[in-house]
Design a protein around this motif. Sequence first.
Motif, PDB file in Angstrom:
ATOM      1  N   HIS A 125      15.552 -22.655  16.651  1.00  0.00           N
ATOM      2  CA  HIS A 125      14.726 -22.495  17.846  1.00  0.00           C
ATOM      3  C   HIS A 125      14.316 -23.830  18.465  1.00  0.00           C
ATOM      4  CE1 HIS A 125      14.551 -18.124  17.394  1.00  0.00           C
ATOM      5  NE2 HIS A 125      14.590 -18.395  16.099  1.00  0.00           N
TER       6      HIS A 125
ATOM      7  N   CYS B 229      17.194 -15.729  23.619  1.00  0.00           N
ATOM      8  CA  CYS B 229      16.125 -15.654  22.614  1.00  0.00           C
ATOM      9  C   CYS B 229      14.911 -14.950  23.218  1.00  0.00           C
ATOM     10  CB  CYS B 229      15.722 -17.042  22.130  1.00  0.00           C
ATOM     11  SG  CYS B 229      14.329 -16.962  20.959  1.00  0.00           S
TER      12      CYS B 229
ATOM     13  N   HIS C  14      12.034 -17.669  23.371  1.00  0.00           N
ATOM     14  CA  HIS C  14      12.161 -18.937  24.081  1.00  0.00           C
ATOM     15  C   HIS C  14      13.208 -18.938  25.189  1.00  0.00           C
ATOM     16  CE1 HIS C  14      11.307 -19.787  19.687  1.00  0.00           C
ATOM     17  NE2 HIS C  14      10.186 -20.130  20.279  1.00  0.00           N
TER      18      HIS C  14
ATOM     19  N   CYS D 163      16.475 -21.623  23.902  1.00  0.00           N
ATOM     20  CA  CYS D 163      16.541 -22.458  22.695  1.00  0.00           C
ATOM     21  C   CYS D 163      17.984 -22.420  22.182  1.00  0.00           C
ATOM     22  CB  CYS D 163      15.559 -21.950  21.643  1.00  0.00           C
ATOM     23  SG  CYS D 163      15.995 -20.323  20.996  1.00  0.00           S
TER      24      CYS D 163
HETATM   25 ZN    ZN Z   1      14.218 -19.195  20.157  1.00  0.00          ZN
END
Ligand code: ZN
Length: 311
Positions: free
Chosen positions: A164, A179, A182, A185
Amino acid sequence: MNGDRRYFGAVEAGGTKFVCAIADERGVLHAEARFPTADPASTLAGVSRFLIESSRAIGPLSGIGIGCFGPIHLDKQAAKYGVIGNTPKKGWNNIDIVRALCSPFPCPVGFDTDVNAAALGEHRWGAGKDVGSLLYVTVGTGIGGGVLVEGLPLHGLMHPELGHLYPRRHPADTFPGVCPFHGDCLEGLASGPAIVARCGNELKHLEPGHPQWDLQADYLGQLCAQSVLALSPQRIVMGGGVMTERRLFPLIRQRLLHWLGGYVERNEILDAGEDYVTPAALGERAGVLGCIALAVDAAGAASRRYPTSGP
Ligand code: ZN
């Protein structure tokens, strides 16, 4: 059944499947089974049945090792030890996997991330036997990194979550990322599901000139470079479904050198790149064998704490 031999249970809890085994302390497998990662109740019931039935047939277990997808609670002093944390995998958040699988057994339990377990497996029996500090990276359903420092898994506050990290975005890449936490990432940009979402196909089905090869190598080269700078591993071992495409390795090594920018002058990286960023020698079994190593170590630690004989 051999009266002198000790047997250990292993459960590699992965994003798509659970790989389970019974082995002796040399890592020789005596039984193995796989269960798809479905809802926790049915998956854990299958795994539990395997452990109970095979230990009845083969011999009592001296230890169990569980390597689990993260995030997980590893602090033995905390009430949530053994519990799965805030995972995007539906239904698995807050599942006490250690209690669910190990309560029928009186033996010691080793519990760690799936990638720390795989790092241990490669360190004991695979591509990291001759180094003390090792990074194991898996690229498949997700991206994860297990870290050994002087042969011991790195935990700290939680455990590393290298998948991540945010890479610098490749100028040719406009994909938003997958993700759920995020977006873009590393896992969001370069995991197996990210490749399929961006290209409509798995990497192995894309022709050699497809731009995804360069994107993939660039993002993983960034992960290797950032790990060299942050963790100083003596070797980087890479496994997982995406990394079975061996032609990625020379591309990643080139991008590692690019992102290090000539700053790190170690010959291990500059001259012998093939040894430095290297495929998992245990292949698909790195994780489950690492869980055997976790189990053996847990049993060893328990016998040191509670000596059954001695002067
Ligand atoms: Zn992530």
